[in-house]
Design a protein around this motif. Structure first.
Motif, short mmCIF file in Angstrom:
data_model
loop_
_atom_site.label_atom_id
_atom_site.label_comp_id
_atom_site.label_asym_id
_atom_site.label_seq_id
_atom_site.Cartn_x
_atom_site.Cartn_y
_atom_site.Cartn_z
N GLY A 41 -25.53 8.14 112.32
CA GLY A 41 -25.24 6.82 111.77
C GLY A 41 -23.87 6.64 111.15
N VAL A 69 -28.39 12.09 117.49
CA VAL A 69 -27.97 13.44 117.90
C VAL A 69 -27.51 14.17 116.63
CG1 VAL A 69 -26.40 14.80 119.32
CG2 VAL A 69 -27.25 12.60 120.16
N PRO A 73 -26.86 20.16 118.20
CA PRO A 73 -27.95 19.47 118.91
C PRO A 73 -28.99 20.44 119.48
CG PRO A 73 -25.85 19.22 120.07
CD PRO A 73 -25.54 19.83 118.75
N GLY A 98 -18.82 13.29 117.21
CA GLY A 98 -18.11 14.56 117.19
C GLY A 98 -18.50 15.44 118.36
N VAL A 101 -22.15 15.31 119.65
CA VAL A 101 -22.52 14.18 120.50
C VAL A 101 -21.92 14.34 121.90
CG1 VAL A 101 -22.33 11.66 120.73
CG2 VAL A 101 -22.81 12.66 118.49
N LYS A 106 -22.87 15.85 127.69
CA LYS A 106 -22.63 16.66 128.90
C LYS A 106 -23.92 17.36 129.34
CE LYS A 106 -18.22 17.90 127.10
NZ LYS A 106 -17.37 19.02 126.64
N THR A 141 -14.89 11.11 117.00
CA THR A 141 -14.79 10.71 115.59
C THR A 141 -14.68 11.91 114.66
OG1 THR A 141 -17.19 10.73 115.19
CG2 THR A 141 -16.25 8.69 116.09
N PHE A 183 -9.98 7.15 113.27
CA PHE A 183 -11.45 7.22 113.31
C PHE A 183 -11.97 8.43 112.55
CE2 PHE A 183 -12.32 4.68 117.49
CZ PHE A 183 -11.77 3.56 116.90
N PRO A 188 -16.20 13.46 105.65
CA PRO A 188 -16.18 14.17 104.36
C PRO A 188 -15.24 15.37 104.46
CG PRO A 188 -18.43 13.87 105.18
CD PRO A 188 -17.51 13.44 106.29
N ASP A 198 -12.33 25.39 112.86
CA ASP A 198 -12.82 25.54 114.24
C ASP A 198 -11.62 25.61 115.20
OD1 ASP A 198 -14.67 25.74 116.31
OD2 ASP A 198 -15.02 23.58 116.42
N HIS A 202 -10.59 28.71 117.55
CA HIS A 202 -10.44 28.63 119.01
C HIS A 202 -9.13 29.29 119.45
CE1 HIS A 202 -13.29 24.94 118.99
NE2 HIS A 202 -13.93 26.08 118.92
N HIS A 284 -20.74 24.28 112.09
CA HIS A 284 -20.09 25.22 113.02
C HIS A 284 -18.84 25.90 112.44
CE1 HIS A 284 -18.58 26.99 116.67
NE2 HIS A 284 -17.50 26.22 116.63
O1 NZQ Z 1 -24.16 12.30 112.96
P1 NZQ Z 1 -23.18 11.45 112.24
O2 NZQ Z 1 -23.82 10.50 111.29
O3 NZQ Z 1 -22.21 10.78 113.16
O4 NZQ Z 1 -22.34 12.43 111.25
C1 NZQ Z 1 -21.53 13.50 111.74
C2 NZQ Z 1 -22.13 14.87 111.49
O5 NZQ Z 1 -22.97 14.86 110.39
C3 NZQ Z 1 -20.28 13.53 110.90
N1 NZQ Z 1 -19.22 12.66 111.40
C4 NZQ Z 1 -18.66 12.68 112.63
N2 NZQ Z 1 -17.65 11.80 112.68
C5 NZQ Z 1 -17.58 11.20 111.46
C6 NZQ Z 1 -18.58 11.75 110.65
N3 NZQ Z 1 -18.78 11.36 109.37
C7 NZQ Z 1 -17.97 10.42 108.88
N4 NZQ Z 1 -16.97 9.87 109.60
C8 NZQ Z 1 -16.72 10.22 110.88
N5 NZQ Z 1 -15.71 9.72 111.56
O6 NZQ Z 1 -19.82 14.87 110.98
C9 NZQ Z 1 -20.95 15.73 111.11
C10 NZQ Z 1 -20.62 16.80 112.11
O7 NZQ Z 1 -20.49 16.28 113.40
P2 NZQ Z 1 -20.55 17.26 114.66
O8 NZQ Z 1 -20.38 16.45 115.89
O9 NZQ Z 1 -21.75 18.13 114.55
O10 NZQ Z 1 -19.27 18.19 114.41
P3 NZQ Z 1 -18.37 18.98 115.40
O11 NZQ Z 1 -17.41 18.09 116.07
O12 NZQ Z 1 -17.84 20.12 114.64
O13 NZQ Z 1 -19.36 19.54 116.54
C11 NZQ Z 1 -20.10 20.71 116.33
C12 NZQ Z 1 -20.86 21.13 117.59
O14 NZQ Z 1 -19.94 21.41 118.66
C13 NZQ Z 1 -20.17 22.74 119.14
C14 NZQ Z 1 -20.67 23.44 117.90
O15 NZQ Z 1 -21.30 24.66 118.18
C15 NZQ Z 1 -21.62 22.42 117.32
O16 NZQ Z 1 -22.85 22.44 117.99
N6 NZQ Z 1 -18.97 23.29 119.78
C16 NZQ Z 1 -18.58 22.80 120.98
C17 NZQ Z 1 -17.54 23.34 121.71
C18 NZQ Z 1 -17.13 22.83 123.02
N7 NZQ Z 1 -17.71 21.79 123.55
O17 NZQ Z 1 -16.23 23.39 123.63
C19 NZQ Z 1 -16.81 24.49 121.23
C20 NZQ Z 1 -16.97 24.75 119.78
O18 NZQ Z 1 -16.63 26.09 119.52
C21 NZQ Z 1 -18.34 24.46 119.25
O19 NZQ Z 1 -19.17 25.56 119.46
#
Ligand code: NZQ
Ligand code: ZN
Length: 388
Positions: A41, A69, A73, A98, A101, A106, A141, A183, A188, A198, A202, A284
């Motif tokens: 949200g 999500v 996930p 983020g 999502v 994917k 985001t 964005f 936080p 992170d 990498h 993460h």
């Molecule tokens: O769910 P919402 O309400 O959107 O809140 C999110 C979440 O709680 C919040 N958030 C995101 N954008 C925001 C925001 N809050 C306020 N303002 C904004 N603009 O942030 C929290 C974390 O989001 P998340 O998507 O979980 O973070 P991140 O981007 O770090 O993603 C983590 C996931 O990616 C994987 C991780 O293991 C983990 O599952 N990874 C993916 C990789 C890849 N595709 O290559 C490699 C990485 O090494 C990593 O493993």
């Protein structure tokens, strides 16, 4: 010497304050049904949701939503998403959020037209994608994962206590990604610094391997210097556009496959961090921060020359009159102090890990063999022990 490789990155990027306008260019390329995927949200609170909906409507799209999500996930959510995408007959999955999502989008994309169980096929058996995919686009985001320009997807199975990543091939990379640094302003601080680490991790996973003279290592030293500089500014002033835009751009380059080309890579910090997360569901980047110092000190003597080079070229350690091992250690000391200064969590206890789950975490840690020391279960146990 550079190893042999092929290189192609098919993701189109729209970067900057007007990046969301890129949706108007991209959406007409796809059919009518758009599955809009987002998290818990935050995009509703900061207004990004409304902006995206307006553009989807202006492009006459039929909008289907898949919300909730979660960070890290889960496989249960993935199975729900597959059903939603089927029901929507989605022509495009638009992920707004983020890495979680984008990764989730994917995983749904490659599973919708596939009869196998998605978890077993991709995250246990690591099979290639053989069925038709649904194209994915991202509006990012949260900065850190690089998911906006790679084929990675990480899914957590709480029942099996496993958090596993699969790197899908080129055709699963997002077709386009929208990167507007503004964005990320509402993140936080905990999430912002987690993302910053992170990115650093990498780069280091790809830097700490090999003994050859490799252009990628020079690129990575530049990325690291820029990251440290911009992070120092962003921690003080989160709305500094220059710093936040640099961080966003570094994140993309840190893990869009370029710097890994022609190199061996390590990835043990991620394997350890994912095992911690499989048990604690911790954020993460924080899981990586909490195991990094114990891991790097554990392997330092196997790759001392590279750690010394890192100390000098990234952390400005003066090498005069010092042994290689002294230089290398001084670099890690400075890095550790910096990590604490920007607010990273430096032990797994604070993330919820206890000694009772140590055996489980050791078992859940996948072993990669590209770093300076090939770890065995005893090594992993020792590093995790030192991370409490
Ligand atoms: O769910 P919402 O309400 O959107 O809140 C999110 C979440 O709680 C919040 N958030 C995101 N954008 C925001 C925001 N809050 C306020 N303002 C904004 N603009 O942030 C929290 C974390 O989001 P998340 O998507 O979980 O973070 P991140 O981007 O770090 O993603 C983590 C996931 O990616 C994987 C991780 O293991 C983990 O599952 N990874 C993916 C990789 C890849 N595709 O290559 C490699 C990485 O090494 C990593 O493993
Ligand atoms: Zn990561």
């Amino acid at each position: 010497m550079l190893g042999n490789f092929t290189y192609c990155n098919p993701t189109k990027l729209y970067f900057g304050q007007n990046a969301l306008d890129g949706l108007n260019e991209e959406l007409p390329k796809y059919g009518k049904n758009v599955l809009l995927v987002y998290g818990g949200g935050s995009i509703k609170k900061n207004g990004i949701y409304d902006k995206v909906i307006d553009i989807l409507k202006a492009n006459k799209k039929e909008i289907y939503e898949d919300a909730g999500v979660m960070p890290n996930p889960t496989v249960d959510k993935l199975n729900e998403g597959i059903e939603r995408a089927k029901a929507a007959k989605a022509d495009l999955i638009l992920a707004v959020g983020g890495g979680s999502v984008c990764d989730y989008a994917k995983a749904v994309s490659v599973s919708v037209n596939c009869n196998d169980d998605a978890w077993d096929k991709y995250f246990i058996r690591f099979e290639d994608v053989t069925c038709d995919i649904i194209p994915v686009g991202c509006v990012l985001t949260m900065v850190g994962t690089g998911s906006e320009m790679n084929g990675g997807s990480v899914i957590t199975n709480h029942e099996q206590k496993l958090k596993i990543g699969h790197v899908f091939g080129e055709k699963v990379f997002p077709k386009f990604s929208v990167l507007n640094p503004e964005f990320t302003y509402t993140l936080p601080k905990y999430q912002m610094v987690s993302g910053i680490y992170d990115i650093m991790s990498h780069i280091l996973e790809q830097y700490f391997s090999g003994t050859d003279d490799n252009t990628s290592d020079y690129i990575m030293e530049g990325l690291l210097r820029s990251l440290i500089h911009s992070a120092n500014i962003a921690v003080e002033k989160p709305t500094d556009y220059e710093a936040r835009s640099n961080i966003m751009w570094i994140a993309t380059w840190a893990l869009n496959t370029l710097v890994a080309k022609g190199k061996t890579t390590d990835w043990m910090v991620h394997m350890l961090g994912q095992a911690v997360a499989a048990y604690t569901d911790a954020t993460h980047g924080m899981t990586l921060a909490a195991v990094s110092m114990p891991y790097y000190r554990y392997i330092l003597s196997y790759g001392t020359a590279k750690f010394a080079r890192y100390a000098v070229n990234v952390w400005n350690v003066n090498p005069e009159g010092k042994t290689e091992i002294q230089i290398a250690n001084e670099g890690l000391d400075i890095m550790e102090a910096w990590m604490k200064k920007i607010g990273l969590i430096m032990n797994i206890t604070e993330l919820g890990a206890t000694k009772a789950i140590l055996d489980g975490m050791v078992k859940s840690t996948l072993i990669m063999d590209g770093g300076y020391k090939v770890m065995d279960a005893d090594d992993i146990r020792a590093v995790l022990q030192a991370s409490f």
